[in-house]
Enzyme design. Structure first.
Site: not given
Ligand code: SAH
Length: 218
Positions: A64
């Site tokens: 993000s």
């Molecule tokens: N805070 C992270 C955001 C990553 S994007 C950063 O800044 O790097 C969001 C993430 O949520 C992705 O890696 C995706 O694989 C994960 N995600 C999506 N659905 C999910 C679920 N049901 N449970 C766990 N993770 C999930």
């Protein structure tokens, strides 16, 4: 700007992108000054790690934008003693920010390769207060509930009921709620067992995929 200037770039990011836009929480600001964001950005985009935008981290997912990480963290109102549940580990950057501020972090990611990579970096950086799990985070992590704060870093069509259940009385959850194209950043506070919702404006996240999110992800 090139390598070696990481610390300078980090200070600029904090001044311009965070303080310049109204982030005030001292604990959030010192965590951002400390955590090496470039370590969490895979090599093809590392030079842009301190830019004012999200970046690809592989598997179609993103780290993000710094301001969004700061805003969501500030909205959790952490003081230092909290147990926090994070859904969507991704790069692990938000996890590190939380680990700097709160007491213990429970983080859940559905894509095993991303979780492994995040875990390696966070262990290399020396964090000892983070617990990792691969799985569907829309169901929460019941064994360690309840949580003082919950942060969901993927977009959800609704507030997943298990997450609200696993929130402590008086606890805060921050989550983007909306459709695939756009969401609102919502803070849900559990007050007398009921959700009190506040809207902090529009945002765009990758989808939360799971039983209480979207079912057909990819
Ligand atoms: N805070 C992270 C955001 C990553 S994007 C950063 O800044 O790097 C969001 C993430 O949520 C992705 O890696 C995706 O694989 C994960 N995600 C999506 N659905 C999910 C679920 N049901 N449970 C766990 N993770 C999930």
């Amino acid at each position: 700007m090139k390598k070696g200037n990481w610390e300078y770039q980090r200070r600029k990011m904090v001044e311009i992108q965070l303080i310049g836009r109204g982030i005030r929480d001292k604990k959030v600001i010192s965590a951002f000054l400390k955590v090496p964001r470039h370590e969490f950005v895979p090599p093809p985009h590392r030079e842009d790690a301190y830019g004012d935008f999200p970046l690809p981290i592989g598997e179609g997912q993103t780290i993000s934008q710094p301001y969004m990480v700061a805003l969501m963290t500030e909205l959790l109102l952490l003081k230092g003693e909290e147990k926090v549940l994070e859904i969507g580990t991704g790069s692990g950057y938000q996890t590190a920010i939380l680990a700097e501020i709160a007491k213990s972090i429970y983080t859940v990611e559905r894509i095993a390769s991303l979780l492994e990579r995040a875990k390696e970096i966070l262990e290399f950086l020396g964090y000892k207060n983070i617990h990792f799990r691969v799985g569907d985070g829309t169901k929460g992590w019941e064994e360690n509930a309840p949580y003082d704060a919950i942060i969901v870093t993927a977009a959800s069509p609704e507030i997943p009921p298990p997450l609200f259940e696993q929130l402590k009385e008086g606890g805060r959850m921050v989550i983007p709620v909306g459709n695939r194209m756009g969401q609102d950043l919502i803070r849900v506070t559990k007050k007398d067992g009921k959700p009190k919702k506040e809207n902090f404006g529009p945002c765009i996240f990758v989808p939360l995929i799971g039983e209480y999110g979207w079912k057909n992800g990819n």
